[in-house]
Design an enzyme around this catalytic site. Structure first.
Site, PDB file in Angstrom:
ATOM      1  N   GLU A   1      12.644  57.855  30.964  1.00 46.05           N
ATOM      2  CA  GLU A   1      13.478  57.427  32.085  1.00 46.05           C
ATOM      3  C   GLU A   1      14.318  58.549  32.692  1.00 46.05           C
ATOM      4  O   GLU A   1      14.556  58.560  33.901  1.00 46.05           O
ATOM      5  CB  GLU A   1      14.418  56.287  31.637  1.00 46.05           C
ATOM      6  CG  GLU A   1      13.731  54.995  31.284  1.00 46.05           C
ATOM      7  CD  GLU A   1      13.118  54.300  32.502  1.00 46.05           C
ATOM      8  OE1 GLU A   1      13.525  54.607  33.636  1.00 46.05           O
ATOM      9  OE2 GLU A   1      12.225  53.455  32.305  1.00 46.05           O
TER      10      GLU A   1
ATOM     11  N   SER B   1      26.047  -5.222   5.860  1.00 46.43           N
ATOM     12  CA  SER B   1      26.721  -5.213   4.555  1.00 46.43           C
ATOM     13  C   SER B   1      27.092  -3.830   4.062  1.00 46.43           C
ATOM     14  O   SER B   1      27.840  -3.698   3.085  1.00 46.43           O
ATOM     15  CB  SER B   1      25.839  -5.909   3.513  1.00 46.43           C
ATOM     16  OG  SER B   1      25.710  -7.282   3.822  1.00 46.43           O
TER      17      SER B   1
END
Length: 683
Positions: free
Chosen positions: A94, A365
């Site tokens: 780069e 229950s």
């Protein structure tokens, strides 16, 4: 008159002198202008920018559960945690003069300007790493002279404000590598399933080539093209003496092992739990959507990925494949800490994202233990007797309530609390709430962690007020904790991208019930899995002491219970008003619960429910409710709060003229204690 002409040489010298003066003056002015520009740029702050970073959610063991980025996956890491080979490869391809220039490369800039002028467009790129960073952070990608000038000025500002290493670090954490991966850490994980610091030279060269064309050079898209780009970069590294010829050849020959694509996976782990985490982050902790998704947060959770996988596998194996509408919820916690270990909010997340662990249903229950805990603190003992028979209850200005036992079956006899819990007797339960007053039960439920609104009516004893599995699980955790409530915790901490602690959750215990009453209730809840109990059908699947309570309505099937190490709740039913077949479908809640508990605790020795101080154990003759003697045919071991145990002996089975000899309570060496001392992980 004769005109004397100046000699050409002198004229030229005078002109040269003027030119030199002008040039020097121009250079001085130019240098002064440059100095002023630099001083000005140095004094100006760089534009504000928000670098989107990926938020990561971790399981309790450090595994990554999920990453949040919505198309921009970025995990910033310092330069020290990036492979040097990747940095060398990036600079080589780069910006080979990155360490020498001051923001832009004059030679590349001149060449680019020449090409642009010749072609009358912006074809040639000459951007340095610093310029690319300036463009990515602050500017658009438009190819205009105005943008180029701004880019150059911002590049100078970056060079004035940051060191080369800092610029390089920002750059490799900013650029796009394709497939939603921004920055080298996300790229390394996306392509190779590893951290950036662990990249090889071959992998580094391949990654460094991708930003030139993230789709074009992606090894996922075209591996041959990516290899060709890799070769170009390895040659550049060799050219710049970053690699020897042999090292470059070896790197190119190294096989590339790509990670399996995320979208190729069949399922993601714990999807309902991940959604729950997102809800907590935004609603409980006040972190906005943008910061949650793009703030680079590190969210540490309590989920145990091994236990979660077992829960998901068991749910998938037990639920019938031919009935996709039958749904499930499962949640498991460590009762000592409140840490949520597993959460399954449904059978198929892709089909329905509704988390049924948070949905509210009638518990039936399975609500009764909450009421019985209140009863034990208000005069009841495990031996309190009441007659179970068809009964009409009157309440609230002569309103009538007529409950019934399951299947219309009644003992038509006196039964004690242990028997009522074991068989889930409804008449005993409603008589109990009638004695206590419904509001007292509502208050008890709230103290244990039930946050849903409840109606203070007799039917509350049978679980008619909807609650969520998570709430019920928290209440059961308080019961097994000897009356200490613990808040459910899913997130232990949240850190921002800089490592600052934003949230920290620690276990909080609050004594909300009497320890002795809680321990007595736990002991009675073990009877649910004894012969004749509502959970006996699955008792053989567990090899450790467990306690719990089943619950059922026309539309719901529950089992909530615990060992000392784990408390879990399972609900099975339909989202819409479709009745549950209690025999075929209702049973599945028990099967999932029992298989999950045994599998989740595999590798841990059986643990006993210990009794606190203030508890006594005696043998009781169940027929008379008195202390059993050696002549009683069916003695049962009961636990009582000290001073509430029976004092009289059963005389029904003693021969004439013989003094009753009481049965001694068992010693501490019970079956499970012996199992615990014998147990080894491979047993």
């Amino acid at each position: 008159m004769e005109v004397i002409r100046e000699a050409p040489l002198l004229r030229y010298l005078r002109w040269a002198k003027k030119f030199v003066k002008f040039t020097i003056l121009s250079l001085l002015c130019f240098s002064f202008a440059i100095l002023l520009l630099i001083l000005y740029l140095r004094s100006q702050p760089l534009p504000e920018t928000f670098v989107k970073q990926t938020t990561t959610i971790y399981a309790s063991n450090g595994e990554v559960l999920d990453t949040m980025h919505r198309g921009e996956n970025r995990i910033s890491v310092p330069l020290a945690e990036i492979s040097p080979a990747l940095l060398d490869a990036t600079i080589a391809i780069e910006d080979r003069s990155f360490r020498e220039h001051f923001g832009f490369d004059w030679k590349r800039l001149a060449m680019a300007a020449y090409v642009d002028v010749v072609n009358m467009d912006m074809r040639q790129g000459a951007s340095t790493i610093t310029q690319q960073l300036a463009r990515n952070l602050y500017l658009s990608l438009d190819k205009t002279w105005e943008r180029k000038i701004k880019e150059a000025l911002l590049a100078i500002q970056l060079e004035l404000n940051y060191s080369k290493d800092e610029i390089l670090e920002m750059y490799v954490n900013q650029i796009y590598y394709g497939h939603s991966a921004y920055g080298v850490q996300a790229a390394a994980q996306t392509y190779f399933g590893k951290d950036a610091k662990d990249l090889t030279v071959a992998e580094s060269a391949m990654l460094a080539g991708i930003p030139k064309g993230p789709t074009y050079y992606s090894p996922f898209v075209d591996l041959e093209r990516a290899k060709a780009r890799q070769k170009l970069i390895l040659d550049a590294m060799e050219r710049d003496n970053l690699l020897t010829s042999k090292e470059a050849e070896q790197a190119y020959a190294e096989p590339i092992k790509l990670k399996q694509r995320a979208n190729d996976k069949v399922t993601e782990p714990a999807p309902y739990f991940r959604d729950y985490i997102a809800t907590l982050v935004k609603n409980k902790y006040g972190i906005d959507e943008e910061k949650f998704i793009h703030g680079g947060l590190k969210i540490h959770t309590t989920l145990d990925p091994v236990v979660q996988k077992k829960a998901e596998d068991i749910v998938a194996s037990v639920l019938p494949k031919n009935n996709p509408n039958l749904q499930v919820a499962l949640v498991a916690m460590d009762p000592a800490t409140g840490y949520i270990k597993a959460m399954v909010g449904g059978r198929d997340y892709k089909a329905s994202q509704f988390n049924r662990v948070l949905g509210k249903r009638q518990p039936g229950s399975s609500f009764k233990p909450i009421m019985y805990l209140s009863a034990l603190q208000n005069g009841y003992t495990p031996l309190t007797l009441m007659k179970s028979e068809p009964t009409v209850f009157t309440y609230d200005n002569n309103k009538q309530y007529i409950p019934g036992n399951f299947g219309g079956k009644y003992p038509n006899a006196l039964i004690n609390m242990r028997e009522a819990i074991k068989t889930s007797d409804n008449i005993y339960a409603v008589k109990t709430i009638d004695f206590l007053g419904p509001q007292k039960v509502v208050d008890q439920a709230k103290q244990l962690g039930i946050t849903s609104s409840m109606q203070a009516v007799p039917s509350l004893a049978l679980g008619t007020s909807p609650v969520s599995p998570l709430e019920l699980n928290a209440a059961y955790a308080a019961i097994v904790n000897k009356g200490q409530a613990v808040k459910p915790i899913a997130i232990t901490s949240i850190e921002d991208s800089e490592g600052n602690l934003l949230v920290e959750e620690k276990p909080e215990k609050t004594q909300v019930a009497d320890p002795v009453a809680s321990a007595l209730l736990v002991n009675m809840m073990q009877s649910v899995f004894e012969q004749g109990g509502t959970g006996y059908r699955v008792a053989g699947e567990m090899n450790r002491p467990v306690a719990g309570k089943t619950g059922s309505t026309d539309y719901d099937a529950w089992l909530s219970g615990f060992t000392p190490q784990l408390v879990s709740t399972v609900w099975v039913g339909y989202d819409k008003n479709q009745k549950v077949d209690d025999v075929k479908e209702g049973y599945l809640s028990k099967k999932i619960w029992s298989q999950f508990m045994e599998s989740a605790l595999k590798g841990q020795p059986p643990a006993l429910f210990d009794m606190p101080a203030g508890v006594v154990s005696v043998y009781i003759d169940p027929a008379s409710g008195k202390l059993a003697t050696e002549h009683c045919p069916n003695p049962q071991l009961f636990y009582f709060a000290s001073g509430t145990e029976p004092q009289d002996y059963c005389m029904n089975h003693i021969p004439k003229n013989e003094t009753p000899t009481p049965l001694k309570p068992p010693d501490s060496s019970t079956f499970w204690q012996r199992m615990g001392s014998w147990w080894k992980p491979d047993h």
